[in-house]
Design a protein around this motif. Structure first.
Motif, PDB file in Angstrom:
ATOM      1  N   ALA A   1      24.804  -0.072 -42.453  1.00  0.00           N
ATOM      2  CA  ALA A   1      23.988  -1.216 -42.870  1.00  0.00           C
ATOM      3  C   ALA A   1      23.704  -2.133 -41.680  1.00  0.00           C
ATOM      4  N   LEU A   2      24.710  -2.395 -40.872  1.00  0.00           N
ATOM      5  CA  LEU A   2      24.524  -3.261 -39.711  1.00  0.00           C
ATOM      6  C   LEU A   2      23.668  -2.602 -38.637  1.00  0.00           C
TER       7      LEU A   2
ATOM      8  N   ALA B   1      18.655  -1.972 -35.474  1.00  0.00           N
ATOM      9  CA  ALA B   1      17.488  -1.156 -35.135  1.00  0.00           C
ATOM     10  C   ALA B   1      16.190  -1.865 -35.501  1.00  0.00           C
ATOM     11  N   TRP B   2      16.169  -2.520 -36.639  1.00  0.00           N
ATOM     12  CA  TRP B   2      14.973  -3.252 -37.064  1.00  0.00           C
ATOM     13  C   TRP B   2      14.722  -4.444 -36.150  1.00  0.00           C
TER      14      TRP B   2
ATOM     15  N   TYR C   1      36.186  -4.931 -40.018  1.00  0.00           N
ATOM     16  CA  TYR C   1      36.402  -4.934 -38.569  1.00  0.00           C
ATOM     17  C   TYR C   1      35.987  -3.595 -37.962  1.00  0.00           C
ATOM     18  N   LEU C   2      36.402  -2.497 -38.579  1.00  0.00           N
ATOM     19  CA  LEU C   2      36.072  -1.166 -38.067  1.00  0.00           C
ATOM     20  C   LEU C   2      34.564  -0.950 -38.037  1.00  0.00           C
ATOM     21  N   GLY C   3      33.877  -1.383 -39.089  1.00  0.00           N
ATOM     22  CA  GLY C   3      32.434  -1.173 -39.144  1.00  0.00           C
ATOM     23  C   GLY C   3      31.655  -2.106 -38.241  1.00  0.00           C
ATOM     24  N   ALA C   4      32.029  -3.403 -38.238  1.00  0.00           N
ATOM     25  CA  ALA C   4      31.242  -4.404 -37.505  1.00  0.00           C
ATOM     26  C   ALA C   4      31.628  -4.474 -36.034  1.00  0.00           C
TER      27      ALA C   4
END
Length: 306
Positions: free
Chosen positions: A58-59, A64-65, A238-241
């Motif tokens: 999602a982030l 990318a956008w 934390y892992l994702g962001a």
């Protein structure tokens, strides 16, 4: 988690902020072993990995956008290549990563990850016929000697007599994680010409998320979601962001500013932060063999990167 992409040329002027960001990137990546260990003890491996990349994907789509106006349309070859990236660097790597952290201390796992560039260099030499100089072979030998000290807790001779006491399933899973990352790196280097690092990583993450979601579908119903504490949710975010998206963006800002080789040197800080944070936050013991072996691995990686 680190990501592979095409090398970018360094710019003329370099801001000191680039070096500060690179230090923080290695801090973020060192912290993934602590967050990963917390999450691995609370959730099934496939579910943990799927939730991590739900956040990351999602982030990455937002990045990318914002930076590139969205994702480009892929050719057939790029569709296949990004699917392989998702299978190796996202799906397989994270299954092994979380599986290992459920069975071994975070600090020891962080030292294993320092071998990533060594295994990648060997795979490139064997599969792509890339030439290794005598200095690079010396660096590879030095790094593996350090890894042997870490794995055997400073007793390689004793480990040969009873290898099952030194090398468990956690260690084997970390070796598999490193191998899958080497495959990810080589595929990204050879098959993704024409894609930006952000686009390649976002597509790989989306493929990986698809594979992980399919694999985790059976576990979703059995998870007691109400019993999951804030520490686990914080670890996943934390892992994702930080461990994936922010680390990736800042790392490739460094590659663009100072070049790939100079940026790669900062990776030697990842096990340092991993061991330090594991001792500080999880109370893990720091063994003399971990320090001695880690120094040898870092020296070997530095020689190989030259």
């Amino acid at each position: 988690m680190k990501t592979a992409a095409l090398p970018l040329a360094p710019t003329v002027a370099t801001s000191p902020l680039v070096y500060v960001k690179l230090v923080f990137v290695t801090l973020f990546w060192g912290g993934t072993f602590i967050a990963g260990r917390i999450v691995a003890h609370a959730l099934p491996v496939m579910t943990a990995a799927a939730l991590r990349f739900a956040v990351a994907s999602a982030l990455l789509l937002l990045v990318a956008w914002q930076r590139e106006g969205g994702l480009p349309r892929l050719s057939r070859q790029q569709v296949l290549a990004t699917a392989v990236l998702g299978l190796t660097g996202i799906f397989l790597y994270n299954l092994c990563f979380f599986g290992a952290l459920g069975r071994m201390p975070a600090g020891r796992a962080a030292l294993f990850i320092a071998l990533n560039p060594i295994v990648t260099a060997l795979a490139a030499a064997l599969l792509l016929r890339e030439r290794l100089t005598a200095i690079k072979w010396a660096g590879i030998g030095l790094a593996f000697a350090g890894a042997a000290i870490v794995i055997t807790r400073g007793d390689p001779v004793g480990a040969l007599r009873d290898i099952s006491q030194s090398v468990g399933l956690g260690e084997l899973l970390m070796v598999c994680a490193i191998s899958s990352w080497a495959a990810y790196t080589l595929v990204g280097r050879s098959a993704l010409k024409g894609l930006s690092p952000i686009a390649a990583t976002t597509y790989a993450s989306l493929w990986g998320l698809l594979f992980l979601t399919v694999g985790a579908a059976r576990d979703f119903a059995s998870v007691e979601w109400s019993a999951i504490g804030w520490q686990v949710w914080t670890g996943l975010c934390y892992l994702g962001a930080f461990g994936t998206v922010l680390g990736f963006v800042w790392y490739y800002e460094g590659v663009k500013a100072i070049g790939a080789s100079r940026t790669a040197v900062f990776n030697n800080l990842v096990p340092v932060f991993g061991i330090s944070l594991a001792a500080l936050l999880l109370g893990e013991q720091v063994l003399a063999s971990m320090i001695a072996g880690g120094v040898l691995v870092a020296a070997g990686v530095t020689l190989t990167n030259r």
